[in-house]
Scaffold this active site. Sequence first.
Site, PDB file in Angstrom:
ATOM      1  N   CYS A 114     103.004 -17.545  68.984  1.00  0.00           N
ATOM      2  CA  CYS A 114     103.041 -18.763  69.096  1.00  0.00           C
ATOM      3  C   CYS A 114     102.786 -19.773  67.726  1.00  0.00           C
ATOM      4  CB  CYS A 114     101.307 -18.586  69.415  1.00  0.00           C
ATOM      5  SG  CYS A 114     101.158 -17.741  71.151  1.00  0.00           S
ATOM      6  N   HIS A 239      97.887 -24.447  67.400  1.00  0.00           N
ATOM      7  CA  HIS A 239      98.513 -23.912  68.350  1.00  0.00           C
ATOM      8  C   HIS A 239      97.366 -23.616  69.869  1.00  0.00           C
ATOM      9  CE1 HIS A 239      99.518 -20.615  71.507  1.00  0.00           C
ATOM     10  NE2 HIS A 239      98.764 -19.677  70.828  1.00  0.00           N
ATOM     11  N   ASN A 269      98.574 -21.848  77.664  1.00  0.00           N
ATOM     12  CA  ASN A 269      98.657 -21.314  76.453  1.00  0.00           C
ATOM     13  C   ASN A 269     100.246 -21.292  76.463  1.00  0.00           C
ATOM     14  OD1 ASN A 269      99.732 -19.511  74.092  1.00  0.00           O
ATOM     15  ND2 ASN A 269      98.117 -18.747  74.111  1.00  0.00           N
TER      16      ASN A 269
HETATM   17  O1  UT7 Z   1      98.305 -16.785  71.649  1.00  0.00           O
HETATM   18  C1  UT7 Z   1      97.816 -16.110  71.997  1.00  0.00           C
HETATM   19  C2  UT7 Z   1      96.179 -15.996  71.157  1.00  0.00           C
HETATM   20  N1  UT7 Z   1      95.339 -15.728  72.216  1.00  0.00           N
HETATM   21  C3  UT7 Z   1      94.720 -15.689  72.276  1.00  0.00           C
HETATM   22  O2  UT7 Z   1      93.983 -16.207  71.406  1.00  0.00           O
HETATM   23  C4  UT7 Z   1      93.545 -15.315  73.197  1.00  0.00           C
HETATM   24  C5  UT7 Z   1      92.052 -14.833  72.721  1.00  0.00           C
HETATM   25  N2  UT7 Z   1      91.613 -14.254  73.297  1.00  0.00           N
HETATM   26  C6  UT7 Z   1      90.239 -15.153  74.473  1.00  0.00           C
HETATM   27  O3  UT7 Z   1      90.272 -15.763  74.581  1.00  0.00           O
HETATM   28  C7  UT7 Z   1      89.739 -14.447  75.115  1.00  0.00           C
HETATM   29  O4  UT7 Z   1      89.195 -12.308  74.229  1.00  0.00           O
HETATM   30  C8  UT7 Z   1      89.480 -14.154  76.913  1.00  0.00           C
HETATM   31  C9  UT7 Z   1      89.832 -15.405  77.528  1.00  0.00           C
HETATM   32  C10 UT7 Z   1      91.583 -13.489  76.768  1.00  0.00           C
HETATM   33  C11 UT7 Z   1      88.900 -13.300  77.490  1.00  0.00           C
HETATM   34  O5  UT7 Z   1      87.561 -13.570  77.061  1.00  0.00           O
HETATM   35  P1  UT7 Z   1      87.017 -12.501  76.806  1.00  0.00           P
HETATM   36  O6  UT7 Z   1      85.276 -13.058  76.177  1.00  0.00           O
HETATM   37  O7  UT7 Z   1      87.272 -12.024  75.405  1.00  0.00           O
HETATM   38  O8  UT7 Z   1      86.674 -11.749  77.567  1.00  0.00           O
HETATM   39  P2  UT7 Z   1      86.446 -10.223  77.983  1.00  0.00           P
HETATM   40  O9  UT7 Z   1      88.062  -9.266  78.217  1.00  0.00           O
HETATM   41  O10 UT7 Z   1      85.356  -8.873  77.114  1.00  0.00           O
HETATM   42  O11 UT7 Z   1      86.175  -9.517  79.329  1.00  0.00           O
HETATM   43  C12 UT7 Z   1      85.178 -10.246  79.909  1.00  0.00           C
HETATM   44  C13 UT7 Z   1      84.456 -10.184  81.648  1.00  0.00           C
HETATM   45  C14 UT7 Z   1      85.304  -8.377  81.740  1.00  0.00           C
HETATM   46  O12 UT7 Z   1      83.679  -7.878  82.832  1.00  0.00           O
HETATM   47  P3  UT7 Z   1      83.129  -6.813  82.132  1.00  0.00           P
HETATM   48  O13 UT7 Z   1      83.655  -5.324  81.832  1.00  0.00           O
HETATM   49  O14 UT7 Z   1      81.933  -7.294  81.037  1.00  0.00           O
HETATM   50  O15 UT7 Z   1      82.177  -6.693  83.856  1.00  0.00           O
HETATM   51  C15 UT7 Z   1      86.167  -8.418  82.345  1.00  0.00           C
HETATM   52  O16 UT7 Z   1      86.763  -7.997  83.713  1.00  0.00           O
HETATM   53  O17 UT7 Z   1      85.150 -10.772  82.591  1.00  0.00           O
HETATM   54  C16 UT7 Z   1      86.402 -10.200  82.910  1.00  0.00           C
HETATM   55  N3  UT7 Z   1      87.347 -10.598  83.171  1.00  0.00           N
HETATM   56  C17 UT7 Z   1      87.157 -11.576  84.030  1.00  0.00           C
HETATM   57  N4  UT7 Z   1      86.374 -12.530  85.110  1.00  0.00           N
HETATM   58  C18 UT7 Z   1      87.506 -13.288  85.722  1.00  0.00           C
HETATM   59  C19 UT7 Z   1      88.782 -10.833  82.722  1.00  0.00           C
HETATM   60  N5  UT7 Z   1      89.867 -11.774  83.098  1.00  0.00           N
HETATM   61  C20 UT7 Z   1      88.532 -12.504  84.064  1.00  0.00           C
HETATM   62  C21 UT7 Z   1      89.028 -13.578  84.826  1.00  0.00           C
HETATM   63  N6  UT7 Z   1      87.967 -13.915  86.102  1.00  0.00           N
HETATM   64  N7  UT7 Z   1      89.588 -14.196  84.563  1.00  0.00           N
END
Ligand code: UT7
Length: 313
Positions: A114, A239, A269
């Site tokens: 990225c 980005h 993204n």
């Molecule tokens: O270009 C490369 C750079 N990449 C980035 O900058 C990505 C940076 N990271 C992020 O943007 C975030 O970490 C994400 C958007 C990918 C994820 O957000 P998060 O707040 O870190 O969520 P998480 O992974 O901690 O998940 C929280 C909850 C989990 O459920 P529990 O364990 O709390 O019950 C996940 O299973 O959300 C759940 N979850 C979803 N729920 C609905 C994970 N993905 C999804 C989904 N829809 N798509």
Amino acid sequence: MNSVQIISTGLALPSRVVTNDDLAAMEETSDEWIMKRTGIHERRFTADGETANSLAREAARKALEKSGISLDELGAVIVATLSGDYSTPSVATQMQERLGLPKDIPFFDMNAACSGFPYAIEMARSYLVANPTHKYALVTGVEELSKLLDKDDRSTNILFGDGAGSVVVSLCDDSYAQVLGAESSLAINCLGAKSDESYIRMDGKEVFRFAVRILPYLINTTLEKAGLTADDIDWFVCHQANKRIVDHVVKAMKLPKEKFYCNIDRYGNTSGASIPICLAEMDEKGLLHEGDTLILAGFGSGLTWGSCIVHYR
Ligand code: UT7
């Protein structure tokens, strides 16, 4: 002449629009969750014969046509990508014949994920400085990430999209600075040709923490190296990884939000393509004006980071 200016831009987006509701029909997610966590509402996925190579060619063709340059004035063809049609040959080489480009110049792809586009701009600038008989370089960012998404991994497959943006650049007399770097990490990885199941895997939280740490460093260091302040910058083009990352940084650094271009809601993204897609879209909308000074800033797999100053012709 040590700085770099954008002469023209070109945009290529796949025809297929995939909304959050489309994804919610296939897996357990929702428009509300995706919008709240990322700011993404929809993304484009390739369809009907569209590929990374075809998108890159379309964006490059548009940028070249708009530039009005003679093709024999082109000095280098550089593509930032991690998802070209082939591991080899490169996306760049496959432009040569179809776009009628001169053969006696370098054509190469580079992978800084990225951060790829600022890296590629610096490669182009350095090449033009070292080879003053060449006036222009064609720099493209393209990704077809849809082919690297695991349909069973909702934490990654809601984030990414496909597209391409291209710019023709030349040297100019103006302020310049670049900040390029990396540290070893597998926080975002994709096995590629080494695996039958070649999917993007990501530790989202770790990447998020990295992003909100590195973006202020990139912006501050670029300004400092160029001897500029935020007031001298017309546009910050970051980005498009997650709207929350940019919102967080804008707030923490007390920067003017309206100078940060954002289109993640429509394209998700697109990794190495996200910055040139922004530039081409801003150009199409008439948001870029002669003499504008921009900071481009990317961060991603590697982990890599890269930023540079560019001027608009
Ligand atoms: O270009 C490369 C750079 N990449 C980035 O900058 C990505 C940076 N990271 C992020 O943007 C975030 O970490 C994400 C958007 C990918 C994820 O957000 P998060 O707040 O870190 O969520 P998480 O992974 O901690 O998940 C929280 C909850 C989990 O459920 P529990 O364990 O709390 O019950 C996940 O299973 O959300 C759940 N979850 C979803 N729920 C609905 C994970 N993905 C999804 C989904 N829809 N798509």
